[in-house]
Design an enzyme around this catalytic site. Structure first.
Site, PDB file in Angstrom:
ATOM      1  N   ASP A 287      -4.447   4.349  -0.568  1.00  9.66           N
ATOM      2  CA  ASP A 287      -4.816   5.735  -0.288  1.00  9.66           C
ATOM      3  C   ASP A 287      -3.721   6.414   0.524  1.00  9.66           C
ATOM      4  O   ASP A 287      -2.874   5.745   1.131  1.00  9.66           O
ATOM      5  CB  ASP A 287      -6.154   5.804   0.441  1.00  9.66           C
ATOM      6  CG  ASP A 287      -6.128   5.083   1.785  1.00  9.66           C
ATOM      7  OD1 ASP A 287      -5.675   3.921   1.818  1.00  9.66           O
ATOM      8  OD2 ASP A 287      -6.549   5.664   2.802  1.00  9.66           O
TER       9      ASP A 287
ATOM     10  N   GLU B 104      -7.756   3.187   4.035  1.00 12.37           N
ATOM     11  CA  GLU B 104      -7.150   2.861   5.323  1.00 12.37           C
ATOM     12  C   GLU B 104      -6.977   4.090   6.193  1.00 12.37           C
ATOM     13  O   GLU B 104      -7.147   4.028   7.421  1.00 12.37           O
ATOM     14  CB  GLU B 104      -5.790   2.188   5.089  1.00 12.37           C
ATOM     15  CG  GLU B 104      -5.224   1.481   6.319  1.00 12.37           C
ATOM     16  CD  GLU B 104      -4.331   2.376   7.160  1.00 12.37           C
ATOM     17  OE1 GLU B 104      -3.900   1.915   8.239  1.00 12.37           O
ATOM     18  OE2 GLU B 104      -4.064   3.537   6.758  1.00 12.37           O
TER      19      GLU B 104
END
Length: 462
Positions: free
Chosen positions: A87, A150
């Protein structure tokens, strides 16, 4: 084996795969959430692309319900893990390169995620691929885990820990070389108030972990004297800004500098400057009080300016400011050393608020305790030996950082590269860091990191 020369042979295919990942806008977007895409379609697409690379190259792959994926090599019981994430943070503004495309220019690669953390995760993948392609024997199974959340709280790995196998030891390619054996704790604290304010509306910041680089606020009206004060404020603080009439009133805008919240001193928080100006020029008590609490990145007004024994200074960054209809909420990202805890931080905020005219309440939204591994442990010393072998850097030693990585999620894990501590820029172009515009990395360093990671895997699993 000459891992460095072997790594160079993978350069073109690495860049091709990196472009595949970077081209996916893998930001958390719950509006597109499904059962198989818990963080939205972007992270899901990035995970699918990454696992497809693993299948293409003959690895065992596993999808952990869209929260994370695992690419495994070997069938042994004992395990070594590598944790990366797919991400990204919001792209932001003012890029000179295409953010969702890998641009190779003057020896550097640019694109959102090339350093945080698609590029390094793919570096680790190619290190594992190198070992597999050359049939290097390992005594432990290697698990390359790629998470999908994350940047927004690590919900992906929290889910993983409850539903999948946890490696016994390993490293995270999402920080700096040499070895990071400690990470500061991370607390999110919200200040809220219902006090009157001249600010009709202010929506600044997109993520808690990004210094607010641009901010607007709307006030009912502005005098000529206040306009002159605004221009003077901008000049004296070396800022750019504007005043514009809008339907709701007068919009004040200030441009700051985006930065990672772990290093707020590298940024300029535009929202705090607006609060400071409005507090002074409009005699607005709430704005002045908020600024007095938040103006110092070390938290001096709250007596939080702590210099930790291992982890250095506590840092504080204002990430989101939301003001409308006299409802105020300010979200603060605090990175603290293991000499203090989140409850003490909240208590000191509360004490500071009691001394103000405004009625400001303090809430602890979340807390991640510090990560710490003995710097003399075999894990740290093995990785240090590999790093020194390739870089010949005998000066920089193991360290701690303010950033938070997946290393804090598993026992006996550390962060390990890929940014070099001594690297000097070799291009005249602006090369942004993680969370900045024109995020970039030197290609030669990424290729060298493939060799370092291959040797590190061999040291831990061979």
């Amino acid at each position: 084996m000459d891992f460095l020369n072997l790594a160079k042979e993978y350069e073109s295919s690495y860049l091709e795969d990196l472009n595949t990942l970077v081209s996916i806008h893998s930001i958390r977007d719950l509006s597109t959430k499904t059962n198989s895409a818990p963080f939205g379609q972007g992270p899901r697409q990035a995970l699918d692309a990454f696992l497809e690379m693993g299948k293409r190259d003959g690895f065992d792959t596993k999808d952990i319900d869209g929260y994370a994926g695992v690419i495994s090599y070997g069938e042994q019981k004992d395990t070594v893990g590598i944790l990366g994430h797919l991400d990204i943070v919001p792209i932001g503004e003012d890029w000179s390169k295409e953010p969702l495309k890998v641009t190779l220019d003057d020896g550097y690669v640019f694109g959102r995620g090339v350093m945080d953390d698609k590029g390094p995760t793919l570096v680790a993948y190619y290190a594992l691929k190198l070992l597999k392609d050359h049939r290097v024997p390992l005594k432990k199974r290697v698990m390359l885990i790629a998470g999908c959340d994350e940047e927004s709280g690590m919900e992906c790995i929290q889910y993983y820990k409850k539903h999948a196998e946890i490696p016994q030891t390993g490293f995270v390619p999402d920080a700096d070389f040499p070895v990071i054996y400690g990470e500061k704790g991370g607390a999110h604290v919200t200040l809220s108030s219902k006090d009157d304010t001249v600010i009709k509306k202010m929506k600044a910041g997109t993520r808690p972990n990004i210094v607010i680089g641009k901010a607007d606020c709307i006030v009912p009206s502005i005098t000529d004297q206040q306009k002159e004060q605004f221009e003077f404020y901008l000049k004296t603080n070396d800022l750019k800004g504007s005043i514009q009439e809008v339907e709701e009133g007068i919009q004040l805008h200030i441009d700051g500098i985006f930065s990672h919240a772990a290093w707020p001193y590298n940024g300029v928080n535009a929202a705090l400057h607006l609060l400071n100006f409005v507090g002074c020029a409009f005699n607005d008590t709430l704005s002045s009080d908020l600024y007095s609490l938040l103006k110092d990145w070390q938290g001096k007004p709250e007596h939080l300016n702590i210099d930790g024994e291992y982890m250095g200074f506590l840092t504080m960054s204002t990430g989101i400011v939301d003001i409308e209809n006299d409802q105020t909420s300010v979200l603060i990202d605090i990175r603290y050393p293991n000499d203090i805890d989140a409850n003490t931080i909240v208590e000191r905020f509360e004490d500071a608020c009691k001394a103000l005219k405004s009625n400001i309440e303090v809430h602890l939204d979340s807390d991640m305790v510090p990560m710490f591994v003995d710097p003399s442990s075999p894990l740290v010393t093995e990785l240090m030996n590999v790093y020194q072998k390739y870089t010949k850097d005998m000066f920089h030693g193991p360290k701690t950082i303010g950033g938070g990585t997946y290393a804090r999620m598993f026992d006996n894990f550390v962060s390990f590269g890929p940014e070099l501590p001594f690297e000097e820029k070799s291009t005249e172009q602006f090369v942004g860091g993680p969370h900045q515009r024109d995020e970039g990395a030197k290609l030669a360093n990424l290729i060298q990191a493939i060799a370092i990671y291959a040797d590190a895997i061999l040291a831990l699993a061979g």
